[in-house]
Design an enzyme around this catalytic site. Structure first.
Site, short mmCIF file in Angstrom:
data_model
loop_
_atom_site.label_atom_id
_atom_site.label_comp_id
_atom_site.label_asym_id
_atom_site.label_seq_id
_atom_site.Cartn_x
_atom_site.Cartn_y
_atom_site.Cartn_z
N ASN A 157 49.05 44.78 44.40
CA ASN A 157 50.32 43.90 44.56
C ASN A 157 51.38 44.04 43.78
OD1 ASN A 157 48.11 42.17 45.73
ND2 ASN A 157 47.36 42.02 43.64
N HIS A 161 46.73 55.10 39.84
CA HIS A 161 46.68 54.93 41.24
C HIS A 161 47.37 53.75 41.66
CE1 HIS A 161 44.50 55.15 45.43
NE2 HIS A 161 45.03 53.82 45.35
N GLU A 162 47.28 52.44 41.27
CA GLU A 162 47.98 51.20 41.51
C GLU A 162 49.45 51.29 41.16
OE1 GLU A 162 46.32 49.57 43.23
OE2 GLU A 162 44.51 50.44 43.00
N ALA A 187 40.66 47.87 42.87
CA ALA A 187 41.83 47.10 42.24
C ALA A 187 42.95 46.96 43.54
CB ALA A 187 42.52 48.20 41.13
N MET A 188 44.09 46.30 43.26
CA MET A 188 44.88 46.14 44.37
C MET A 188 46.18 46.10 43.81
SD MET A 188 45.60 45.64 47.58
CE MET A 188 47.17 45.63 48.14
#
Ligand SMILES: *[C@@H]1O[C@H](CO)[C@@H](O)[C@H](O)[C@H]1NC(C)=O
Ligand SMILES: *[C@@H]1O[C@H](CO)[C@@H](O)[C@H](O)[C@H]1NC(C)=O
Ligand SMILES: *[C@@H]1O[C@H](CO)[C@@H](O)[C@H](O)[C@H]1NC(C)=O
Ligand SMILES: *[C@@H]1O[C@H](CO)[C@@H](O)[C@H](O)[C@H]1NC(C)=O
Ligand SMILES: *[C@@H]1O[C@H](CO)[C@@H](O)[C@H](O)[C@H]1NC(C)=O
Ligand SMILES: [Zn+2]
Length: 946
Positions: free
Chosen positions: A342, A374-375, A339-340
């Site tokens: 942003n 986490h993100e 995942a990212m």
């Protein structure tokens, strides 16, 4: 993201402190300022009389010069693709765009450097904001990894904080390479659908528009997307306006977004898709987006609820509100990392976001919850406060990993995930950090320059050691003091950049405010600037204690000492004692002595990032305690004793038989953590010996040990009911998987019959938790028919979770020709998606029947693999790591060295992974030679059923 490690001898950190804080607050004032300039132009700057020619220094090599800083961008992007092309329209994989960036000049210069990669830049203009003149003389793109777009100017720009505008127009391609702005596909109504998604971290914003692509070059972004009618565009900030227009007879939508907060380029994001969304029931800021089918089926519901709960928890914990007006999370069918984060538009793999009741297992659910936590933690750690440069990326990833456990614990308290941190992060970090090729958490800024060096830092040291060390500090200072320090840090650095020393200073403030005496920086620099970690050796008879650098190859250890917080307990005594060990020793300290039959156990609950060794008498007392009454030792420490003993044996600090002896008591243990710890360590024995005569007796021993555990769960397994506790569910999976893979007949028969039922009646009654394991056993025991059936199910499944389980199980066959065919499929993205190719090859290599096939395949296809997957750098490292796990013969070592000679120098990144593989293979060869006979004897003796 990545797995690759290295060592750096330089321990002192020298950082060039950028004065970027000076531009804080400018963004909002800029409009006013520009208007004032126009109305009342200031007197022109005096002519410089100095004889210095500009630019003054040599041209930069990789890092941007610090003479101009971006303040605000206005970006137009127009991707041409259709989400659902009809049979008559022609799909188009390009995008065009332009960007205007207002820059502030702080140092006189005659050139401007931006970064641009794989873009056709069609126009470049630099406007003097006062005269409006175009100042460009020429521009050129540099070759190589710097990706510089160098603009030479007709006149100098004065370093008096004046503003200029840089305009670029450009065209790019939408490829399926999972970086920059790329194309992803899925199937709906039996037709192919397309979407554009982005992945900028770490250095691919420059693939989307020319920009100042460094994390400290924060700016405000005004984004406008022009996209096909019928699609939705999302970006970091809230929608501002949506207009429908016609261009050349086609219908388009012009979506304009509000200006973003001041942020780093790597956190920008964009999606254009035909997705649907699910609003979070308790938080109207949050929407979860996915394929329409998936949203209609309710797969986004769990993520929608969970994200709202976690976000609220963090807002309270950090005492700092999430600063944006909205948060979107999107499940992308093709996605390189997990995942990212942003800012305001978090992107995920489908399997990391979509929870499918009845299909997803408990561990899928934990993964989804953990990734969301986490993100979302990154929205503060990384997005609000960003590291100055990538050398400190552990500040981002360590915090996100550490706080993800707190976030998950807040929404699922009965999972006890903090205990799992020990297995999932601490244990794996300790393992890679015991290699010569490891590296310190914090690298000197000057060591990290190029995109490949940056990407390489996304490894388990950065994530897991980062989290483990923060957890140790939190336990040592006390959680409230730790959190207060963290809150100071967020307050002081929000919307700005920080380095790790700033963190120590903020934590020290909290320690001082609590009237405590800990010296945060003094203690922590031993953990962040030095490579590796210590093993503490305790002699309970002489009460002496010492520490040394722990490496699997102990002959190469550095002469280092750490400040080690030691918590210990003694048998029969309820108190937990503490010591901060700074000396290398050996030094006598009364707290480490015991009397009579008493045992001592150090690193209680394993909150410390180190290993512990004892005198033989104490080891024996601990083993005796495990045999007689295991409850006296907490489960985490039962797991720790096993893990430490096995690793100490690999470093030759204890006998290998002592390590094996720690597994004997497992006959009576049903707890997950000790079992998982033992299985992870025994996996090494399996890899080293499953091609030798040791394997028979070893399997017999494993059968004997696992049988009681299998029986303990038998009622659940046979009746498809689910154990209550989270860790019991995990240990049931262990029981079935160990039993089946070691040939326990009743387990294999059960798998075969459940799978056959699926084939015969097309109804799958296998419980979600056991699917991977049962599919795998049935295919391993089966023939071509089972494999073909699973392959057909894999291709037709619309659920990403189900596909992942089948994709793994397909690697379990023992038929060489099926494995070979499966390997070929990884080259065809229509069969195995690009994002899954490396893990599929690694699954096959893990299978003893597939080991040499996979290695031959990787060598034969190396050019293709590096070309196609070169962008996902971290995956190439993981590939090398995966296919060489079992290497333990001189012949394999020769092949590896030859391979490095032929290919290594070409790329910096697999070379590090290759070095690590060579180091590991050399160690394996030696270990097998020294231990094979002893291990064989031990398994023969212990596998006897008396
Ligand atoms: C971006 O939008 C803000 C707010 O409207 C404005 O002040 C700023 O000048 C814009 N930036 C550019 C480069 O146009
Ligand atoms: C496109 O072609 C396929 C097969 O050729 C057909 O099944 C489908 O109905 C067509 N779709 C449209 C929108 O014409
Ligand atoms: C930038 O692109 C947008 C959208 O295509 C266009 O409307 C605008 O005129 C362009 N700006 C310049 C200065 O060319
Ligand atoms: C970029 O320029 C090259 C050479 O002129 C051309 O072949 C290519 O199609 C262009 N790419 C895009 C996306 O326009
Ligand atoms: C351990 O390191 C030494 C010194 O670098 C080296 O000579 C030796 O081969 C290594 N041993 C193993 C097992 O890798
Ligand atoms: Zn992260």
């Amino acid at each position: 993201m990545a797995k690759a490690v290295r060592i750096s001898k330089v321990l002192a950190i020298v950082t060039v402190v950028l004065t970027i804080s000076a531009i804080g607050g400018i963004a909002s004032m800029l409009a006013v300022y520009l208007i004032q300039i126009q109305k009342n132009p200031p007197t022109p700057p005096p002519t410089i009389v100095s004889t210095t020619a500009f630019p003054t220094g040599p041209p930069p090599t990789m890092r941007l010069p610090q003479n101009v800083f971006p303040v605000s961008y206005r970006i137009h992007l127009q991707p041409y693709l259709y989400a659902a092309p009809s049979n008559t329209t022609k799909q188009s994989f390009v995008f065009t765009g332009n960007s205007t960036v207002i820059i502030k000049c702080v140092e006189t210069t005659k050139s401007i450097f931006l970064q641009s990669k794989d873009l056709n830049v069609t126009s470049v203009t630099v406007y003097d904001s006062i005269s409006g003149d175009d100042l460009v003389e020429s521009y050129q793109l540099h070759d190589g990894e710097s990706n510089f777009l160098e603009i030479q100017l007709k006149d100098i720009l004065y370093g008096n904080e004046s503003f200029y505008e840089v305009f670029t127009a450009f065209e790019g391609e939408l490829m399926d390479d999972l970086t920059g702005l790329y194309v992803s596909t899925y199937t709906e109504d039996d037709e192919q659908r397309f979407l554009a998604a982005s992945q900028m971290q770490p250095t691919d914003a420059r693939k989307v528009f020319p920009c100042f692509d460094e994390p400290a070059m924060k700016a405000e972004f005004n984004i406008t997307v022009i996209h096909r009618d019928g699609t939705t565009a999302l970006s970091n900030s809230q929608l501002y306006t949506e207009k429908y227009v016609e261009i050349d007879g086609d219908k388009w939508v012009v979506t304009e977004f509000h200006p973003t907060e001041k942020m780093s380029t790597y956190l920008l994001a964009l999606t254009v898709s035909g997705f649907k969304s699910k609003q979070s029931p308790t938080d109207n800021r949050i929407k979860t987006w996915a394929r329409p089918d998936a949203v209609d089926a309710g797969y986004a519901d769990y993520a929608a609820e969970t994200a709202a709960e976690v976000l609220k928890y963090y807002e309270n914990l950090f005492k700092e509100k999430y600063p944006l007006a909205k948060l979107d999370q999107v499940a992308i069918p093709d996605f390189s990392a997990g995942a990212m984060e942003n800012w305001g538009l978090v992107t995920y793999r489908e399997t990391a976001l979509l929870y499918e009741e009845g299909v997803s297992s408990t561990s899928d659910k934990e993964w989804i919850t953990t990734v969301i936590a986490h993100e979302l933690a990154h929205q503060w750690f990384g997005n609000l406060v960003t590291m100055k440069w990538w050398n400190d990326v552990w500040l981002n990833e360590g915090f996100a990993t550490y706080f993800s456990y707190l976030g998950v614990d807040a929404v699922k308290p009965d999972w006890n995930v903090e205990d799992l941190l020990f297995i999932e992060d601490v244990q794996s970090a300790l393992e890679v950090d015991s290699l010569n090729t490891s590296h310190p958490l914090s690298s000197p800024e000057a060591d990290i320059d190029s995109p490949s060096e940056i990407t390489e830092l996304f490894d388990s040291i950065t994530y897991s050691k980062g989290a483990a060390v923060l957890r140790m500090l939190s336990n040592h200072l006390g959680e409230e003091v730790f959190l207060n320090g963290i809150r100071n840090y967020l307050q002081e650095f929000k919307f700005r950049n920080a380095e790790y020393k700033d963190l120590w200073r903020c934590l020290q403030q909290a320690v001082d405010a609590a009237n405590k005496h800990d010296k945060v920086e003094e203690m922590m620099r031993t953990w962040t600037e030095q490579v590796g970690y210590p093993v503490i050796t305790i002699n309970t008879i002489t009460s002496e204690v010492s520490q040394q650098h722990f490496l699997l190859n102990q002959t190469t250890g550095h002469d280092l000492a750490w400040h080690v917080p030691v918590r210990l307990m003694k048998s029969g005594k309820p108190d937990i004692l503490s010591d901060l060990l700074r000396e290398k020793g050996p030094v006598p300290k009364p707290v480490y002595s015991t009397t009579g039959d008493e045992w001592l156990l150090a690193n209680v609950n394993r909150t410390g990032y180190y290993r512990v060794n004892y005198n033989t008498e104490n080891w024996n007392r601990l083993l005796l305690q495990l045999e007689s009454d295991l409850e006296a030792i907490p489960p985490i420490n039962r797991g720790q004793l096993i893990d430490d003993a096995f690793n100490l044996a690999r470093a030759k600090l204890v006998n290998v038989t002592l390590a094996l002896d720690t597994t004997k008591y497992l006959l009576n243990d049903t707890e997950y953590i000790p079992w998982e710890s033992a299985l992870q360590n025994l996996e090494y024995f399996i890899l080293m010996f499953d091609r030798s005569e040791v394997y028979g007796p070893m399997q017999a021993y494993l059968q004997k040990q696992v049988l009681p555990l299998y029986d303990y769960y038998q009622n659940f397994t046979e009746n498809a009911s689910v154990p209550v506790s989270h860790t019991d569910q995990y240990n049931q999976i262990n029981a079935v998987s160990v039993a089946c893979s070691n040939g326990i007949t009743k387990c294999i028969d059960l798998s075969k019959s459940l799978f056959q039922l699926w084939i015969d009646n097309d109804t799958n009654i296998i419980p979600a938790n056991l699917k991977s394991t049962i599919y795998c056993s049935a295919i391993a025991a089966g023939e071509e028919e089972e494999w073909e059936f699973a392959w057909e199910k894999f291709q037709s499944a619309t659920s990403a979770t189900e596909r992942d389980k089948l994709r793994y199980a397909l690697s379990c066959t023992t038929k060489i020709w099926l494995l070979n065919r499966y390997l070929q499929y990884t080259l065809d993205p229509d069969k195995i998606k690009k994002m899954d190719a490396v893990s599929t090859i690694n699954y096959i290599a893990k299978n003893v029947a597939g080991q040499s096939l996979a290695w031959d395949f990787v060598r034969a296809q190396w050019n293709y693999i590096t070309q196609e997957y070169g962008a996902g750098i971290m995956h190439i490292g993981a590939l090398i790591d995966g296919v060489t796990q079992r290497f333990s013969t001189d012949f394999e070592l020769q092949q590896l060295k030859q391979f490095q000679k032929d290919n290594g120098a070409e790329f910096a990144y697999p070379d590090r992974a290759l070095e690590q593989a060579i180091e590991r293979t050399e160690a394996n060869i030696k270990w097998v030679k020294e231990n094979k006979d002893i291990v064989l004897d031990w398994f023969r003796r212990e596998s006897q059923v008396l």
